[in-house]
Design an enzyme around this catalytic site. Structure first.
Site, mmCIF file in Angstrom:
data_model
loop_
_atom_site.group_PDB
_atom_site.id
_atom_site.type_symbol
_atom_site.label_atom_id
_atom_site.label_comp_id
_atom_site.label_asym_id
_atom_site.label_seq_id
_atom_site.Cartn_x
_atom_site.Cartn_y
_atom_site.Cartn_z
ATOM 1 N N GLU A 53 -66.829 23.270 -3.256
ATOM 2 C CA GLU A 53 -67.402 22.118 -2.560
ATOM 3 C C GLU A 53 -66.436 20.940 -2.563
ATOM 4 O OE1 GLU A 53 -68.768 23.942 -4.947
ATOM 5 O OE2 GLU A 53 -70.959 24.058 -4.779
ATOM 6 N N CYS A 81 -73.027 22.836 -8.558
ATOM 7 C CA CYS A 81 -73.128 22.422 -9.958
ATOM 8 C C CYS A 81 -73.339 20.897 -9.996
ATOM 9 C CB CYS A 81 -71.850 22.815 -10.703
ATOM 10 S SG CYS A 81 -70.446 21.743 -10.323
HETATM 11 ZN ZN ZN Z 1 -69.150 22.633 -8.632
#
Ligand code: ZN
Length: 147
Positions: A53, A81
């Site tokens: 990301e 995350c």
């Molecule tokens: Zn991450």
């Protein structure tokens, strides 16, 4: 299958086959057009922040010349995350689609789950007055734009 998630999966596959890191690929889309893409490169770059990301956000921002990805959608092979969720918020991304969930990520040996369930408090305030002086200097800069 969604055409943008297909690209995210291709990114993830490219990354693991090249030994760059985990199976995490990501695509950023604006108005139906891909403006950024990336995959996990933690191992390759020896940098724990190089999640898929984050790499895609960096790529999209470079491509459009802005740190603001308002109105964009993000497609990622795995549920972001906490670090990436934060980066997504800082980038003003409007919508996130993920493939695998946190339990799936846990099942292949990644630690995301522990960060969500019991984040260890390792922070402590130190020398606030000195740091506030820099804040005050920043406060007085004209024409700045907070993000
Ligand atoms: Zn991450």
């Amino acid at each position: 299958m969604n055409k943008f998630m297909t690209i995210a999966v291709e990114e993830a596959r490219t990354g693991i086959r090249a030994g760059h890191g985990g199976p995490f690929g990501c695509v950023i889309v604006r108005d139906g057009e891909v403006i950024g893409r990336g995959h996990n490169e933690v191992v390759r770059r020896k940098d724990p922040t190089c999640h898929g990301e984050v790499m895609a956000i960096r790529n999209a921002c470079k491509n459009i010349g802005s740190f603001d990805l308002s109105g964009c959608e993000l497609y990622t092979t795995a549920e972001p995350c906490p670090m990436c969720a934060g980066a997504i918020m800082w980038a003003n991304i409007a919508k996130v689609y993920y493939g695998c969930n946190i339990a799936d990520t846990d099942s292949i040996g990644f630690r995301d789950k522990q960060f969500y369930e019991a984040p260890e408090d390792i922070s402590e305030e130190l020398d606030r007055d000195a740091c506030l002086e820099v804040f005050e200097e920043y406060r007085n800069i004209k024409g700045k734009r907070n993000y």
